[in-house]
Design a protein around this motif. Structure first.
Motif, PDB file in Angstrom:
ATOM      1  N   THR A 156      36.798 -11.839 -39.987  1.00  0.00           N
ATOM      2  CA  THR A 156      36.721 -10.610 -40.769  1.00  0.00           C
ATOM      3  C   THR A 156      37.984 -10.379 -41.591  1.00  0.00           C
ATOM      4  N   ALA A 161      33.295  -4.625 -43.744  1.00  0.00           N
ATOM      5  CA  ALA A 161      32.365  -4.897 -42.657  1.00  0.00           C
ATOM      6  C   ALA A 161      30.928  -4.679 -43.101  1.00  0.00           C
ATOM      7  N   ARG A 165      28.076  -7.415 -42.820  1.00  0.00           N
ATOM      8  CA  ARG A 165      26.828  -7.108 -42.114  1.00  0.00           C
ATOM      9  C   ARG A 165      25.612  -7.408 -43.002  1.00  0.00           C
ATOM     10  N   VAL A 178      30.474 -13.743 -36.058  1.00  0.00           N
ATOM     11  CA  VAL A 178      31.685 -13.050 -36.492  1.00  0.00           C
ATOM     12  C   VAL A 178      32.840 -13.343 -35.554  1.00  0.00           C
ATOM     13  N   LEU A 200      29.264  -4.480 -36.516  1.00  0.00           N
ATOM     14  CA  LEU A 200      29.289  -5.937 -36.366  1.00  0.00           C
ATOM     15  C   LEU A 200      29.084  -6.388 -34.924  1.00  0.00           C
TER      16      LEU A 200
END
Length: 280
Positions: A156, A161, A165, A178, A200
């Protein structure tokens, strides 16, 4: 060897080691035996063992949670330089990087592992012209990894985010997951990591534990700092990971300072993380 939930580990490249015995020595001094190990690349490690590194790592007796891949030519001088050079973002470098990925997948298997972490690059926004070619490349990543029995976890930070996603949902590839790094979200000035963790959570395969402060102005890096001294809220992060049911290890990452400074900060990080776990 099995790794218990929330076991404390370290990222091998943070220790700036060049051989498996050197890595083992540092782990012994830290009192941990879990490591996320660099495949071997310009950013993460150049192993003295060469092609014999996987056998040496397996024989060393520490536990490995997964492998990490960086690509030649990635330039982290500024956020702008890594946006141009990172991951699969530049169409011109995609063939070479997919070839490098194949090599890393083979090395991951030689290490006896099923997880490979990497930065995908700056994911194009929904509706942009370059989004489909980029997602097509990530589909190829999933297919290559699937053929090798490997799960690839995207780290990440380089995108929001929400965009990550949406991208995972659009791809619908069960072996793309992730690697959650809360500090990266601050370094790139993208998100509040605790506010987006739940978004996430279903796909968090692994985590990096490091601390940081946001950048003072757009276009420059935030500052990475020792655990517990920045804006990441590591104690809250550990509690949130337990709440969402994360059962992987907590791998400390430190990417600034001399080897001596890094070891000292990671040693502090191990103690601090043990305190966080005791109260989580």
């Amino acid at each position: 060897m099995a790794i218990e939930p929330l076991a404390i580990g370290v990222c091998s490249w943070s220790l700036q080691v060049t051989s498996i015995p050197e890595l083992k020595g540092f782990l012994d001094r830290l009192g941990v035996d879990v490591v996320q190990i660099a495949c071997g690349d310009p950013h993460h490690a150049s192993w003295a063992e060469g092609d014999a590194m996987p056998a040496a790592a397996v024989a060393a007796g520490f536990r490995m949670s997964g492998a990490m891949l960086g690509f030649p030519g990635e330039d982290y001088t500024t956020p702008a330089t890594i946006e141009k050079t990172g991951g699969f973002g530049d169409p011109a470098t995609r063939p070479d990087r997919l070839s490098r990925l194949k090599w890393a997948l083979a090395r991951t298997r030689e290490l006896g592992l099923s997880d490979l972490m990497l930065h995908a690059g700056f994911i194009p926004e929904v509706g942009s012209d370059d989004r489909k070619p980029f997602l097509d490349t990530l589909t190829t990543v999933a297919e290559l990894a699937g053929s090798a029995g490997i799960t690839v976890a995207f780290e990440t930070g380089q995108e929001s985010a929400a965009l990550l996603r949406r991208t995972l949902d659009d791809l619908k590839c069960p072996n793309l997951k992730v690697n959650f790094d809360p500090a990266n979200m601050l370094l790139y000035d993208k998100d509040d990591p605790l506010a987006v963790l739940d978004l996430l959570a279903p796909d968090i395969r692994s985590v990096h534990v490091k601390d940081a402060n946001r950048p003072p102005r757009p276009g420059v890096w935030g500052a990475e700092v020792p655990l517990g001294t920045g804006q990441t809220n590591t104690a809250g992060f550990v509690k949130a990971l337990k709440r969402v049911g994360y059962r992987g290890p907590l791998c400390i990452e430190r990417e600034v300072g001399s080897q001596e400074d890094r070891f000292r900060d990671i040693e502090h990080g191990v103690r601090f993380l043990r305190e966080c776990l005791a109260t989580a």
